[in-house]
Design an enzyme around this catalytic site. Sequence first.
Site, PDB file in Angstrom:
ATOM      1  N   LYS A 197       0.865  -1.175   0.000  1.00 43.25           N
ATOM      2  CA  LYS A 197       0.000   0.000   0.000  1.00 43.25           C
ATOM      3  C   LYS A 197       0.904   1.227   0.000  1.00 43.25           C
ATOM      4  O   LYS A 197       1.789   1.352   0.854  1.00 43.25           O
ATOM      5  CB  LYS A 197      -0.892  -0.007   1.238  1.00 43.25           C
ATOM      6  CG  LYS A 197      -2.033   0.999   1.205  1.00 43.25           C
ATOM      7  CD  LYS A 197      -3.086   0.611   0.161  1.00 43.25           C
ATOM      8  CE  LYS A 197      -4.293   1.531   0.227  1.00 43.25           C
ATOM      9  NZ  LYS A 197      -5.094   1.322   1.443  1.00 43.25           N
ATOM     10  N   HIS A 198       0.695   2.111  -0.954  1.00 45.90           N
ATOM     11  CA  HIS A 198       1.504   3.324  -1.077  1.00 45.90           C
ATOM     12  C   HIS A 198       3.003   3.003  -1.113  1.00 45.90           C
ATOM     13  O   HIS A 198       3.800   3.606  -0.396  1.00 45.90           O
ATOM     14  CB  HIS A 198       1.176   4.314   0.033  1.00 45.90           C
ATOM     15  CG  HIS A 198      -0.239   4.808  -0.016  1.00 45.90           C
ATOM     16  ND1 HIS A 198      -0.763   5.441  -1.124  1.00 45.90           N
ATOM     17  CD2 HIS A 198      -1.240   4.751   0.882  1.00 45.90           C
ATOM     18  CE1 HIS A 198      -2.020   5.754  -0.905  1.00 45.90           C
ATOM     19  NE2 HIS A 198      -2.350   5.345   0.307  1.00 45.90           N
ATOM     20  N   ASN A 207      13.090   5.412   7.419  1.00 42.90           N
ATOM     21  CA  ASN A 207      13.669   4.406   8.299  1.00 42.90           C
ATOM     22  C   ASN A 207      12.730   3.213   8.420  1.00 42.90           C
ATOM     23  O   ASN A 207      11.528   3.383   8.497  1.00 42.90           O
ATOM     24  CB  ASN A 207      13.923   4.986   9.683  1.00 42.90           C
ATOM     25  CG  ASN A 207      15.146   5.892   9.733  1.00 42.90           C
ATOM     26  OD1 ASN A 207      16.168   5.574   9.141  1.00 42.90           O
ATOM     27  ND2 ASN A 207      15.029   6.997  10.452  1.00 42.90           N
ATOM     28  N   HIS A 265      14.725   5.265  -0.233  1.00 49.13           N
ATOM     29  CA  HIS A 265      14.071   6.560  -0.063  1.00 49.13           C
ATOM     30  C   HIS A 265      13.051   6.820  -1.172  1.00 49.13           C
ATOM     31  O   HIS A 265      13.074   6.161  -2.186  1.00 49.13           O
ATOM     32  CB  HIS A 265      15.118   7.679  -0.053  1.00 49.13           C
ATOM     33  CG  HIS A 265      15.970   7.640   1.184  1.00 49.13           C
ATOM     34  ND1 HIS A 265      17.262   7.172   1.171  1.00 49.13           N
ATOM     35  CD2 HIS A 265      15.702   7.976   2.462  1.00 49.13           C
ATOM     36  CE1 HIS A 265      17.761   7.239   2.401  1.00 49.13           C
ATOM     37  NE2 HIS A 265      16.832   7.729   3.197  1.00 49.13           N
TER      38      HIS A 265
END
Length: 530
Positions: free
Chosen positions: A281-282, A424, A530
Amino acid sequence: MTDHPRRVTRALLSVSDKAGLIEFARALAGHGIELVSTGGTAKAIAAAGLKVRDVSELTGFPEMMDGRVKTLHPKVHGGLLAIRDNAEHTQAMKAHGIAPIDLLVVNLYPFEATVDKGAGFEECIENIDIGGPAMIRAAAKNHDDVAVVVEPQDYQSVLDELAANQGATTLSLRRRLAAKAYARTAAYDAAISNWFAGELKVEAPDFRAFGGRLIQALRYGENPHQTAAFYRTPDKRPGVATARQLQGKELSYNNINDTDAAYECIAEFDPARTAACVIVKHANPCGVAEGVDLVSAYRKAFACDTQSPYGGIIAVNRTLDAEAARVITEILTEVIIAPDATEEAIAIIAKRRNLRLLLAGSLPDPRAAGLTAKTVAGGLLVQSRDNAVADDLTLKTVTKRMPTEAELRDLRFAFRVAKHVKSNTIVYAKDLATVGIGAGQMSRVDSARIAARKAQDAADEAKLAQPMTKGSVVASDAFFPFADGLLVAIEAGATAVIQPGGSIRDDEVIKAADEAGIAMVFTGVRHFRH
């Protein structure tokens, strides 16, 4: 823009992809257009009973040097570049016997396909087209007078214009074709330059370019006010760009991004060893698990977080079967991607008209080399793909207590998942399933807390006596800069930890682990994402 038509009297055709060639050439001849061609293209046209003039007749020179030199000649480039309304140009054409070429049809030597099939260096070099790009660029530059076609998909557009304009093309079409022509040669050169850099092991070439072929124009980007499109690169890595969509609505920008994240994560799990399922999800996994079969893997993955999977993406590492399809379709799911699916599974999913089903044919190799790119303001960040695989890492136990075999198995599992969660990252795992995931936080402590909180929520919903983090292992994508993040994991019930190590406070973190009686291993490899 004055859309002045230009009558086509002569066409030069030189194609490696001969799909639709004969039909197109026959239609051109029907408009009274003289056909000029080269090598195999000329032979194919002649074999179809059409009159064709070999380019060597036009230039007065034979093809030579194994076909390397055939169109690099003033009588070709003069015919393409001459400005028809320029008296000096027309006088030069007359003085040197240069005939105008009004339509150029060229598709390039199949360099990308040659590389893709694993050909050797010399064969790849021989499939670098020289004359083709030179002619394409010449014709595109002179698009006021010349139409240029670089792929069979545009044949019909040209024929439609010839029919509508008494054998002429319009400036609007010629400009669109010229723009496409330059984009094609740019993508072609990008593929060559990146291949060369790879062959020479040049990690940071002075110039870097990427190119791709449009797969689809998207409705919008990440948000409705943004435009977007999806392109295929020469990299044939199995995934969303190469998959076959069997049903469902058109994929959105976010669907594509999330599906890629799910399929890259599921590739970490060898289907010959285990069935596995990833729920995303996302762009972040919200549940990952191994199981004896796909349905059990899905149920374990779903149990990690029963809220986030709604409207999510499901990836599996084996052929999707009917039982798994039936269970997956019990909730709203945007996309399912798998290497393959049974006919019964396909029929079950077909009942959910808006659910996209993608079959990729195979899994990407998590160990394969490759490049990833990201834009920044005024620049491009390019790096090698993160192809470090948990099973290949040498784990170093740094605590007094060694992890048990069961803990080691779960530690490797958790680190596989952590590689695909935004930093993180903290991942709790137990019995080859995630039981809590904390993603994308500015503080590693917060990631550990969020993951533990999600585990508690899942336990409350399932009416469990305690969260599944009790007796779990925990993975961190990067080192613990302080012991505080580790202490949160210990409080949540983790009994073993896997992390890269390398902090100046490693001794402090190891001491905290020893005091709690838990095991800790270092990988020496970080998985920032990232």
